[in-house]
Design an enzyme around this catalytic site. Structure first.
Site, PDB file in Angstrom:
ATOM      1  CG  ASP A  45      13.374 -16.859  23.354  1.00  0.00           C
ATOM      2  OD1 ASP A  45      13.397 -16.731  22.111  1.00  0.00           O
ATOM      3  OD2 ASP A  45      12.462 -16.426  24.080  1.00  0.00           O
TER       4      ASP A  45
ATOM      5  CB  SER B 228       0.097  -4.292 -12.458  1.00  0.00           C
ATOM      6  OG  SER B 228      -0.085  -3.731 -13.749  1.00  0.00           O
TER       7      SER B 228
ATOM      8  CD  GLU C 240      -0.505 -18.851  -7.344  1.00  0.00           C
ATOM      9  OE1 GLU C 240       0.197 -18.154  -6.585  1.00  0.00           O
ATOM     10  OE2 GLU C 240      -0.165 -19.135  -8.506  1.00  0.00           O
TER      11      GLU C 240
ATOM     12  CE  LYS D  41      -4.936  -8.400  -7.000  1.00  0.00           C
ATOM     13  NZ  LYS D  41      -4.565  -7.476  -5.895  1.00  0.00           N
TER      14      LYS D  41
ATOM     15  CG  ASP E  46      -4.813  -5.794   0.021  1.00  0.00           C
ATOM     16  OD1 ASP E  46      -4.185  -5.296  -0.921  1.00  0.00           O
ATOM     17  OD2 ASP E  46      -5.699  -5.189   0.660  1.00  0.00           O
TER      18      ASP E  46
ATOM     19  CD  GLU F 167       1.664  -9.178  -2.898  1.00  0.00           C
ATOM     20  OE1 GLU F 167       0.907  -8.196  -2.869  1.00  0.00           O
ATOM     21  OE2 GLU F 167       2.329  -9.508  -3.901  1.00  0.00           O
TER      22      GLU F 167
ATOM     23  CE1 TYR G 100       1.253 -17.517   3.274  1.00  0.00           C
ATOM     24  CE2 TYR G 100       1.465 -15.178   3.801  1.00  0.00           C
ATOM     25  CZ  TYR G 100       1.047 -16.451   4.135  1.00  0.00           C
ATOM     26  OH  TYR G 100       0.405 -16.665   5.331  1.00  0.00           O
TER      27      TYR G 100
ATOM     28  CE  LYS H 162       0.215 -16.224 -10.429  1.00  0.00           C
ATOM     29  NZ  LYS H 162       1.216 -16.540  -9.394  1.00  0.00           N
TER      30      LYS H 162
ATOM     31  CE  LYS I 124      -8.637  -6.150  -6.596  1.00  0.00           C
ATOM     32  NZ  LYS I 124      -8.217  -4.824  -7.078  1.00  0.00           N
TER      33      LYS I 124
ATOM     34  CB  CYS J 264     -10.687  28.340  -6.224  1.00  0.00           C
ATOM     35  SG  CYS J 264      -9.449  27.252  -5.478  1.00  0.00           S
TER      36      CYS J 264
ATOM     37  CB  CYS K 234      -6.642  30.641  -4.955  1.00  0.00           C
ATOM     38  SG  CYS K 234      -7.603  30.279  -6.451  1.00  0.00           S
TER      39      CYS K 234
ATOM     40  CB  CYS L 115      -9.263  26.423  -9.415  1.00  0.00           C
ATOM     41  SG  CYS L 115      -8.195  27.841  -9.076  1.00  0.00           S
TER      42      CYS L 115
ATOM     43  CB  CYS M 155      -4.690  27.666  -7.312  1.00  0.00           C
ATOM     44  SG  CYS M 155      -5.639  26.919  -5.963  1.00  0.00           S
TER      45      CYS M 155
END
Length: 700
Positions: A35, A80, A112, A114, A116, A182, A232, A298, A322, A415, A418, A433, A438
């Site tokens: 600082d 994706s 690597e 994954k 989130d 990411e 990253y 990959k 996953k 419904c 409505c 419905c 609605c």
């Protein structure tokens, strides 16, 4: 020492300490010492403003964007990844990779974690003395176009504002390049943010990924700076193409250039080694300090990546494994029903709160009546709940070790919003419905219509939609597949269909809560701009069952040949099921849904009104000929001048079809360099093989 020299020396010292602290997690000095150096630099720059540069460590936090976030096209689509959820699916992907390459060809994989978080693309350009400067940071957006969030990206300390010529040389990187990676929010920062929100009486975020995504799109850079996001890096591009020869070489170069690279990775030579890495990663999951939901695998070689190519939405050379969804045991207390934009009633379980994978879950989807019957679940049962993909909670089974519930779950006959009767059409699992007016359906239609991947009306969020409909804002139900509105009317509705958005005035908007002159003007400009969206986006916005982005684009291309602009839309509305089935990739179920939609008088009136309100309905006509009519082609290897997708488009435009596998029905195999097993299969079956020149000759 001159002032200019002293300033530059301080900057280099601060950059060094920033790198050690934010990238290497290995600080050399105490915070107070850092600082003190920063304050000294700030004082010198304040006294000599002509010496301030954009890459100075003092310039990480700038002013807020003047007009929100601009839209910018990506150098290449940010796609994706396809997912694998078990060993069988992962091995099948590996087999496809090997089959698409030459027989016996060695394939190396890079594993690597994954992360989130959310994807970012960072663009760097030439600075002084051979250095590179951060020029732009883009979100993924819709994959083709992202939002320019440079002001906020500059606050992320693990993102270098500048890279010296020496580091570029060491990494083997030119001055102009693009880095993709990411952004994540560490768990400690996430916990602190939620604690502060609770103390202030504000709602908390559900998970670090949502928190990171919301933070990066905040219009106040000071807020972004307070929430310690991390970046990253994992891809390195130049002019939209992979820069180096391999993924591992890319990661090494990024680290040498000063970027933060996730160190929990490995290069392996077999799928068995991939599986071993995955097993190890899962055991480390709770010790990392940030969220992961799997492992990305990959193909290492960028040359092999190029030959493997892409599907419409994902690379063939990469896959995301996953982790199994996290689960918890709790009691089902009640069941509510929500109504989505198609009228579908979704049963939502009300649960005794249970903590699963970092989030307290109190609601979970039960999908439909058939799923309730399959589970045999009753109110009062103890149930196992999983967060599918670590996001959407769902009940997976009843726990037989606890006393069973006794109250049956009964679907409503009317419904819940409505009050109109609900129906279940023959052959379908869902109750719906069918009241087109609605309030629940209309709210979801507006949200869908305005969303980023559809008509892209920035600023038309949930709270504003609720006000336009004269309804109180309600938080989306956790676990709901399609949210609903069951709120009392507060004021007269300003919107009764999506077309009414285009008749809104400044005076009307200014009567709403928490909207001022500037935000109202911005919204009106966004609405006006959306009139010029192409036909396929309008089709997607109409919410026709089974019509997603790809189908909408195919319909727009096909019917653009039947007439210009609105004439194309009219031709589509009047098309028979048989005509629709002749459109590439459209089968009987989708054709029936489209035909049924446009048989509805209200739907046709809506389209006509949009036309009257100035919609252009433009579509790019696919120029079709018939010289390849009835022929089936298979593409293999690397062609000299054509990309595989370009060759596919040319063949289809000439009436031919492109298949992914060779069979006796294949007319021609178009083979390029390093053609693999498909060429062998063609020779085995006696299928005629041609090269690119032969294809072009056939096309004239």
């Amino acid at each position: 020492m001159s002032v200019e020299t002293k300033i530059e020396a301080l900057r280099e010292t601060l950059r060094h300490h920033e790198y050690l602290y934010y990238v290497e997690d290995a600080p050399e000095v105490e915070d107070a010492d850092y600082d003190a150096l920063m304050n000294e630099l700030k004082a010198l720059e304040a006294a000599h403003p002509e010496l301030v540069t954009t890459d100075s460590p003092t310039q990480r936090v700038g002013g807020r964007p003047k007009e929100g976030f601009a839209k910018v096209a990506h150098s290449r689509p940010m796609l994706s990844l396809d997912n694998a959820y078990n060993e069988t699916e992962l091995r099948a992907w590996s087999d496809r990779v090997h089959a698409a390459l030459r027989e016996g060809e060695t394939v190396e994989f890079v594993c690597e974690l994954k992360l989130d978080g959310l994807s970012l693309a960072l663009h760097y350009g030439p600075g002084t003395d051979g250095s590179s400067l951060l020029q732009r940071g883009l979100t993924r957006g819709d994959g083709t176009t992202g939002e320019d969030v440079t002001t906020n990206v500059r606050t992320i300390r693990s993102v270098p504002l500048s890279i010296s010529a020496a580091k570029l040389k060491k990494a083997g990187i030119p001055q102009a390049f693009e880095v993709r990676g990411e952004v994540v929010m560490p768990q400690k920062a996430f916990q602190k943010m939620n604690e502060e929100a609770l103390a202030a009486g504000l709602p908390v975020k559900a998970n670090p990924r949502n928190a990171a995504a919301g933070t990066i799109r905040t219009l106040e850079p000071n807020i972004v700076a307070q929430r310690r996001l991390d970046f990253y890096a994992y891809f390195l591009l130049q002019n939209g193409e992979m820069l180096l020869t391999g993924q591992q070489e890319t990661l090494d170069a990024l680290k040498a250039a000063g970027f933060r690279v996730n160190l929990h990775g490995a290069s392996v030579k077999s799928i068995e080694e991939v599986l071993a890495f995955i097993a190890g990663a899962e055991t480390q999951r709770d010790t990392l300090g940030y969220e992961i939901d799997g492992v990305v695998i990959k193909v290492n070689s960028t040359a092999q990546q190029a030959r493997l190519g892409f599907t419409g939405k994902a690379p063939r050379w990469a896959i995301a494994y996953k982790f199994p969804a996290r689960a918890g045991l709790t009691q089902l207390k009640d069941v509510g029903f929500q109504v989505g934009r198609t009228g579908k009633l979704t049963p939502v379980a009300r649960l005794a709160p249970v903590f699963i994978g970092g989030t307290t879950v109190s609601n979970a989807t039960l999908h439909n009546a058939d799923e309730i019957l399959r589970l045999g679940v009753k109110i009062g049962d103890w149930v196992q709940v999983e967060r599918g993909g670590d996001v959407i909670p769902k009940i997976v089974k009843v726990d037989e070790n606890h006393p069973r519930g006794t109250q049956e779950i009964v679907f409503p006959t009317h419904c819940p919003v409505c009050g109109e009767p609900v129906v279940r059409e023959e052959g379908e699992v869902d109750w719906r419905c069918v009241n087109a007016s609605c309030p629940a359906r209309l709210r979801e239609e507006l949200r869908h219509f305005a969303s980023r991947g559809v008509m892209n009306i920035e600023g038309l969020g949930d709270a504003l939609v609720a006000q336009l409909l004269g309804q109180a804002e309600i938080e989306p139900e956790e676990g709901a597949e399609e949210e609903t509105v069951a709120a009392p009317v507060k004021r007269e509705a300003l919107v009764h269909s999506v077309a009414d958005l285009y008749t809104l005035t400044m005076d009307q908007l200014l009567t709403l809560e928490r909207i001022g002159q500037k935000s109202a003007q911005t919204l009106l400009e966004e609405i006006e701009k959306s009139r010029r969206n192409p036909l396929w986006r309008v089709l997607l916005g109409l919410g026709i069952r089974h019509v997603g982005e790809r189908t909408a684009q195919l319909l727009a291309e096909e019917f653009a040949s039947r007439g210009q602009d609105y004439e194309a839309m009219q031709a589509l509305m009047d098309a028979s099921e048989e005509e629709l089935q002749r459109v590439n990739e459209i089968g009987p179920i989708v054709a029936a849904a489209i035909h049924e939609f446009f048989r509805g008088e209200k739907n046709r009136q809506l389209v006509e009104r949009l036309h009257e309100l100035g919609f252009s309905f433009t579509a790019e006509k696919r120029q079709k000929t018939s010289q390849l009519e009835g022929m089936t082609f298979v593409l293999t290897g690397t062609l000299p001048t054509l990309k595989r997708e370009d060759a596919k488009t040319m063949i289809e435009s000439a009436g031919g079809k492109v298949s992914g596998s060779v069979s006796k029905k294949t007319t021609y195999v178009v083979a390029g360099e390093e053609a693999g097993s498909k060429l062998d299969k063609a020779n085995e079956l006696g299928v005629k093989v041609i090269d690119e020149a032969g294809l072009l000759q056939m096309l004239g």
